[in-house]
Design an enzyme around this catalytic site. Structure first.
Site, PDB file in Angstrom:
ATOM      1  N   ASN A 101       0.727  -1.237  -0.043  1.00 60.42           N
ATOM      2  CA  ASN A 101       0.172  -0.103   0.041  1.00 60.42           C
ATOM      3  C   ASN A 101       1.052   1.190   0.011  1.00 60.42           C
ATOM      4  O   ASN A 101       2.074   1.116   0.409  1.00 60.42           O
ATOM      5  CB  ASN A 101      -1.031  -0.015   1.199  1.00 60.42           C
ATOM      6  CG  ASN A 101      -1.894   1.195   1.384  1.00 60.42           C
ATOM      7  OD1 ASN A 101      -2.343   1.570   0.438  1.00 60.42           O
ATOM      8  ND2 ASN A 101      -1.961   1.739   2.424  1.00 60.42           N
ATOM      9  N   HIS A 103       1.053   4.983   1.592  1.00 57.07           N
ATOM     10  CA  HIS A 103       0.320   5.645   2.838  1.00 57.07           C
ATOM     11  C   HIS A 103       0.841   7.306   2.657  1.00 57.07           C
ATOM     12  O   HIS A 103       2.300   7.461   2.656  1.00 57.07           O
ATOM     13  CB  HIS A 103       0.469   4.851   4.133  1.00 57.07           C
ATOM     14  CG  HIS A 103      -0.191   5.718   5.227  1.00 57.07           C
ATOM     15  ND1 HIS A 103      -1.636   5.986   5.220  1.00 57.07           N
ATOM     16  CD2 HIS A 103       0.108   6.571   6.138  1.00 57.07           C
ATOM     17  CE1 HIS A 103      -2.134   6.551   6.285  1.00 57.07           C
ATOM     18  NE2 HIS A 103      -1.008   7.005   6.827  1.00 57.07           N
ATOM     19  N   SER A 130       4.934   6.778   2.247  1.00 55.58           N
ATOM     20  CA  SER A 130       5.480   5.490   2.674  1.00 55.58           C
ATOM     21  C   SER A 130       4.887   4.386   1.989  1.00 55.58           C
ATOM     22  O   SER A 130       3.538   4.255   2.020  1.00 55.58           O
ATOM     23  CB  SER A 130       5.446   4.985   4.087  1.00 55.58           C
ATOM     24  OG  SER A 130       5.803   6.322   4.940  1.00 55.58           O
ATOM     25  N   ASP A 139      -1.835  -0.116   8.419  1.00 62.51           N
ATOM     26  CA  ASP A 139      -0.682   0.734   8.238  1.00 62.51           C
ATOM     27  C   ASP A 139       0.384   0.592   9.136  1.00 62.51           C
ATOM     28  O   ASP A 139       1.226   1.478   9.533  1.00 62.51           O
ATOM     29  CB  ASP A 139      -0.974   2.418   8.290  1.00 62.51           C
ATOM     30  CG  ASP A 139      -2.167   2.917   7.451  1.00 62.51           C
ATOM     31  OD1 ASP A 139      -2.259   2.149   6.363  1.00 62.51           O
ATOM     32  OD2 ASP A 139      -3.124   3.623   7.826  1.00 62.51           O
TER      33      ASP A 139
HETATM   34  C1  GRF Z   1      -3.031   9.185  -1.913  1.00 62.63           C
HETATM   35  O1  GRF Z   1      -2.699  10.023  -1.139  1.00 62.63           O
HETATM   36  C2  GRF Z   1      -2.280   7.875  -1.265  1.00 62.63           C
HETATM   37  O2  GRF Z   1      -1.285   8.064  -0.678  1.00 62.63           O
HETATM   38  C3  GRF Z   1      -3.587   7.359  -0.363  1.00 62.63           C
HETATM   39  O3  GRF Z   1      -4.882   7.602  -1.060  1.00 62.63           O
HETATM   40  C4  GRF Z   1      -4.428   8.684  -2.037  1.00 62.63           C
HETATM   41  C5  GRF Z   1      -4.882   8.049  -3.434  1.00 62.63           C
HETATM   42  O4  GRF Z   1      -4.734   8.874  -4.327  1.00 62.63           O
HETATM   43  N1  GRF Z   1      -3.221   5.903  -0.064  1.00 62.63           N
HETATM   44  P1  GRF Z   1      -4.892   8.297  -5.914  1.00 62.63           P
HETATM   45  O5  GRF Z   1      -6.446   7.746  -5.838  1.00 62.63           O
HETATM   46  O6  GRF Z   1      -3.969   7.368  -6.217  1.00 62.63           O
HETATM   47  O7  GRF Z   1      -4.857   9.552  -6.917  1.00 62.63           O
END
Ligand code: GRF
Length: 182
Positions: A101, A103, A130, A139
């Site tokens: 993932n 984050h 991260s 997370d």
């Molecule tokens: C990003 O900020 C990512 O870090 C978080 O959710 C958001 C997703 O944005 N997990 P996108 O859909 O990839 O534009």
């Protein structure tokens, strides 16, 4: 060998697009699935000729549908990219060590939501993102890579989110390519 990657999204999927665009020898995105049938990223993925799947039902049914499609597509690694649902312990266990993932914080700081507002409120000089392995605890899995940006005077959660997103789009493909080679 080129790893087969499946991506789960809930929204615009800008990280998913960055992963698809960067895919090369290390990995190829073969399936994009979403809990939101109207997720903008799904239409984009379909235009690229990538198989897509949407399932807005209850978590058990949705995860069963995702699991079947991912296995059917020969997926080896799942990348979460703005997937806004908690995965069940059962799903995580079935894909143990094979879900990553991104984050938007410098973990272990600011797990969960509203990361940018919390970093600004704390007076931090830096923020970032991260890429981590997904485990049953939110997370909390091993961090595979991080990227940092400064927090500037006058930053709002939105302006900081935009700066962080810029580095997410290079960190995630690079880290995923390294991860699939392990
Ligand atoms: C990003 O900020 C990512 O870090 C978080 O959710 C958001 C997703 O944005 N997990 P996108 O859909 O990839 O534009």
């Amino acid at each position: 060998m080129t790893a087969r990657v499946g991506i789960l999204i809930s929204g615009r999927g800008s990280n998913m697009q960055a992963l698809v665009r960067a895919g090369g020898d290390a990995y190829r995105v073969v399936l994009v699935a979403s809990d939101k049938p109207d997720a903008a990223g799904l239409a984009w993925a379909a235009e690229q000729g990538i198989a897509t799947l949407a399932h807005s039902g209850k978590r058990g049914e949705r995860e069963a549908a995702f699991d079947a499609a991912l296995r059917g597509a020969g997926v080896e690694v799942i990348a979460l990219a703005g997937y806004m649902r908690l995965l069940s312990d059962d799903f995580v266990a079935r894909w143990a060590g094979r879900i990553v993932n991104i984050h938007p914080s410098l973990l272990p700081l600011y797990k969960g939501l509203d990361t940018h507002a919390r970093a600004i409120a704390a007076g931090d000089a830096e923020a970032g993102c991260s890429v981590h392995v997904v485990t049953a605890e939110l997370d909390a899995g091993d961090v595979l890579g991080q990227a940092r940006v400064p927090i500037l005077p006058g930053d709002t959660p939105d302006s900081l989110a935009e700066r962080v997103l810029g580095v997410e789009h290079s960190l995630y493909p690079k880290t995923l390519a390294e991860f699939v080679k392990r």
